[in-house]
Write an enzyme that holds these catalytic residues in place. Sequence first.
Site, PDB file in Angstrom:
ATOM      1  N   ARG A  19     -29.747 -23.682  36.285  1.00 55.61           N
ATOM      2  CA  ARG A  19     -28.572 -23.148  36.974  1.00 55.61           C
ATOM      3  C   ARG A  19     -27.256 -23.444  36.250  1.00 55.61           C
ATOM      4  O   ARG A  19     -26.374 -22.582  36.224  1.00 55.61           O
ATOM      5  CB  ARG A  19     -28.524 -23.675  38.415  1.00 55.61           C
ATOM      6  CG  ARG A  19     -29.571 -23.028  39.315  1.00 55.61           C
ATOM      7  CD  ARG A  19     -29.441 -23.516  40.759  1.00 55.61           C
ATOM      8  NE  ARG A  19     -30.390 -22.837  41.640  1.00 55.61           N
ATOM      9  CZ  ARG A  19     -31.613 -23.244  41.885  1.00 55.61           C
ATOM     10  NH1 ARG A  19     -32.070 -24.344  41.291  1.00 55.61           N
ATOM     11  NH2 ARG A  19     -32.405 -22.581  42.702  1.00 55.61           N
TER      12      ARG A  19
ATOM     13  N   GLN B   2     -42.456 -19.220  26.704  1.00 56.66           N
ATOM     14  CA  GLN B   2     -43.338 -19.816  27.701  1.00 56.66           C
ATOM     15  C   GLN B   2     -44.391 -18.785  28.090  1.00 56.66           C
ATOM     16  O   GLN B   2     -44.057 -17.730  28.634  1.00 56.66           O
ATOM     17  CB  GLN B   2     -42.551 -20.258  28.935  1.00 56.66           C
ATOM     18  CG  GLN B   2     -43.399 -21.001  29.960  1.00 56.66           C
ATOM     19  CD  GLN B   2     -42.631 -21.284  31.239  1.00 56.66           C
ATOM     20  OE1 GLN B   2     -42.342 -20.362  31.997  1.00 56.66           O
ATOM     21  NE2 GLN B   2     -42.305 -22.550  31.476  1.00 56.66           N
TER      22      GLN B   2
ATOM     23  N   ARG C 299     -45.913 -27.200  30.449  1.00 54.60           N
ATOM     24  CA  ARG C 299     -45.183 -27.480  31.700  1.00 54.60           C
ATOM     25  C   ARG C 299     -46.196 -27.723  32.813  1.00 54.60           C
ATOM     26  O   ARG C 299     -47.134 -26.950  32.997  1.00 54.60           O
ATOM     27  CB  ARG C 299     -44.256 -26.334  32.088  1.00 54.60           C
ATOM     28  CG  ARG C 299     -43.591 -26.554  33.466  1.00 54.60           C
ATOM     29  CD  ARG C 299     -42.457 -25.598  33.759  1.00 54.60           C
ATOM     30  NE  ARG C 299     -41.227 -26.034  33.129  1.00 54.60           N
ATOM     31  CZ  ARG C 299     -39.997 -25.751  33.593  1.00 54.60           C
ATOM     32  NH1 ARG C 299     -39.846 -25.025  34.686  1.00 54.60           N
ATOM     33  NH2 ARG C 299     -38.926 -26.178  32.961  1.00 54.60           N
TER      34      ARG C 299
ATOM     35  N   SER D  32     -33.558 -24.096  30.296  1.00 56.18           N
ATOM     36  CA  SER D  32     -34.850 -24.043  30.983  1.00 56.18           C
ATOM     37  C   SER D  32     -35.315 -22.601  31.175  1.00 56.18           C
ATOM     38  O   SER D  32     -34.490 -21.691  31.317  1.00 56.18           O
ATOM     39  CB  SER D  32     -34.718 -24.716  32.353  1.00 56.18           C
ATOM     40  OG  SER D  32     -35.975 -24.994  32.906  1.00 56.18           O
ATOM     41  N   PRO D  33     -36.634 -22.370  31.175  1.00 54.51           N
ATOM     42  CA  PRO D  33     -37.131 -21.016  31.462  1.00 54.51           C
ATOM     43  C   PRO D  33     -36.636 -20.534  32.822  1.00 54.51           C
ATOM     44  O   PRO D  33     -36.721 -21.258  33.820  1.00 54.51           O
ATOM     45  CB  PRO D  33     -38.648 -21.186  31.468  1.00 54.51           C
ATOM     46  CG  PRO D  33     -38.896 -22.416  30.644  1.00 54.51           C
ATOM     47  CD  PRO D  33     -37.733 -23.316  30.904  1.00 54.51           C
TER      48      PRO D  33
ATOM     49  N   TYR E 218     -49.006 -21.173  39.401  1.00 59.14           N
ATOM     50  CA  TYR E 218     -49.526 -20.017  38.682  1.00 59.14           C
ATOM     51  C   TYR E 218     -50.965 -20.310  38.238  1.00 59.14           C
ATOM     52  O   TYR E 218     -51.525 -21.357  38.558  1.00 59.14           O
ATOM     53  CB  TYR E 218     -48.590 -19.652  37.535  1.00 59.14           C
ATOM     54  CG  TYR E 218     -47.208 -19.256  38.026  1.00 59.14           C
ATOM     55  CD1 TYR E 218     -47.062 -18.236  38.968  1.00 59.14           C
ATOM     56  CD2 TYR E 218     -46.058 -19.906  37.585  1.00 59.14           C
ATOM     57  CE1 TYR E 218     -45.802 -17.882  39.443  1.00 59.14           C
ATOM     58  CE2 TYR E 218     -44.804 -19.560  38.059  1.00 59.14           C
ATOM     59  CZ  TYR E 218     -44.682 -18.548  38.991  1.00 59.14           C
ATOM     60  OH  TYR E 218     -43.441 -18.201  39.478  1.00 59.14           O
TER      61      TYR E 218
END
Length: 755
Positions: free
Chosen positions: A703, A480, A609, A401-402, A561
């Site tokens: 993680r 991304q 996303r 994942s980013p 964002y």
Amino acid sequence: MKVAVIGGGPGGLYAAALLKRLDPTREITLWERNAPDDTFGFGVVLSDETLGGIEHADPVVYRALQREFVRWDDIDIVHRGVRHRSGGHGFAALGRRRLLRILHERCRSLGVDIRFREQAPDAGRLAATHDLVIAADGVHSTTRTARAHAFRPQITEQRCRYIWLAADFPFDAFRFEIAETEHGVMQLHGYPYAADASTVIVEMREEVWRAAGFDELGTRETIDRCAKIFAEALRGRPLRSNDSAWTTFRTVVNAHWSDGNVVLLGDAAHTAHFSIGSGTKLAVEDALALAACLEERPDVHAALAAYEEERKAVVASTQRAARASLEWFENLDLYLGQPPRQFAFNLLTRSRRVTHDNLRLRDSRFTGAVERAFGCPPGTPPMFTPFRLRGLTLRNRVVVSPMDLYSAADGLPGDFHLVHLGARALGGAGLVMTEMVCVSPEGRITPGCTGLWTGRQAEAWRRVTDFVHTNAPGTAIGVQLGHSGRKGSTKLMWEGMDEPLPEGNWPLVAASPLPYKPDSQIPRQLTRAQLTDIREQFIASAVRAARAGFDLLELHCAHGYLLSGFLSPLTNRRTDAYGGSLDKRLRFPLEVFDAVRAVWPAERPMTVRISATDWAEGGTTAEDAVAVARAFAAHGADAIDVSTGQVVAEERPEFGRSYQTPFADRIRHEARVPVIAVGAISSWDDVNSLILAGRTDLCALARPHLYDPNWTLHAAAEQGYEGPGAPWPAPYRAGSRPPRTGRTDAPKPRLTLGR
């Protein structure tokens, strides 16, 4: 010690019996407003774990239960005339009336004063005259209502109607049967509870219930209608009721479980949907914990605090599983078109407590059949099957994942990025994603964010993609692209997440002039000319990304964002063509997507996303998320990366294992677009379960890849998989088996002497 118990259900009775058994000097009085045999429902299911606790605490009750139990191992799922059976599950059930009689007898034998057909005095009055008041007065607890200021209950009415009925024959398995009627889908939950009887629960969405006319039928007509709908499952036999009535399930959560010397127990404190069979189980376990804490602690207040601390985490975990299960049944119509075996697997794993791995251990024959139907080659776990997006074939379903690293200088990725992304590419994932790469200096979150607004940055990224393609052939790397919007100009994460820079700030822009936090910078509302400029920045960055060698491009429209800020009604208050209805809020993100798609190589996939919920009142809903996904898919998105939240600072996420995957699941089935699931997916077992159940196409993990860059390769090794979905790099092959951690050749004992 004087103890008052309000409510004579299994939890209250068992608590009274335990407390009296542990200290016969206790004066215990239990009030039950109904008659001894008045009860709701028919059968009760208990787990081996709960029975073990009962056996240890009170062997007399355990032996009485043992004599009554009906046991079975199988679950049957019947859908569209096809029955699939899965074994090895292990259930024990008995009649609810018989359970109550056993507990009545035990309480009387110990000297508990049980007062049937008598309303308990007010809890406040009891608290003044007793050392402890146990409120076990059920889901509609008057004690909880009267002391709502202290317990702070949250009660949620669910969307299905259900009714408890019984049949005078035993099912030979736990049976789930799906009926697709002209009014909508209905389901039967059935299980035996005696040698000659079964519980039958009929459930359906509220709108289906009304369309079928059940809201206008009496009890006899309701029972006959249900028996007719599920005639095959019932073998043509009738159903019976016990003053049964249609009801909706109420999920009860309390912020606190005790107030002074008054404590909640069982359904008064919490509820968990019947589809995971946990109501009586939780109440009995509450009683066991409360009795133990009263023995272990010096006074009542310390004991109640310990009881709440011990039980809350356990109950919260059960309630998360129950919520996942009830939501699965509420949205059952989403899954009706799945292949039969996958549908059965999906149902069995709906709560996330039963997983691919433990289902394989319970019934390898069933799980193997599901895997073959899914298309898994022999010996290949679902996560190591390939997946195609446009012209890109991923060798497995794992995505790194980013993750924002905040380690760039002037937007340039450096050695840290090379090592970070390169290590995870070598670690076996099918797709490795960059952090959010910003399209302009003003679009950064922090001074440490990377960018693609210069050719020099593109060259630095080319160094990373060349390493991945050369040293980890078969691994794809994606970029991304995003713009921070109102969440920019902040400190590095470890210096103060989302906190404004003390100096060197740059001006912020957003859909509307709303700060992220009260102390955040107020952004300027973007003008039409500025929107055009930002769109051009995305175009230029996408061109550089293509030249840098990225295999996939993801447009970041999540987490508050810039583009996400246009989508959410909480952050977009515009009154022009870019605000108001969802269609208008979608306009600018779609304009950017279309512009980027036009310059991004046609054979390379694009994903988006999104935040599927804002976790805040008045924000993006699950229905909105489906509409957003449909819109991007219609414009050419190859997959939707489904995240949640981080849009507004006042969010209240419902964290838990795989907590975001239901949103991906819904989008996949309603919008008919491939999805990437993210959010607390931490084990390869979770990945296999989600993929095989059809809830997602790809799983993105963050993680776990920080903890272990070789997470995917280790997942393969732990499952004994050595196929093309997870090849070890040649220099690493010697490490493809776990190293031994200690001596294993010691002689084993040949003789055991008993005492």
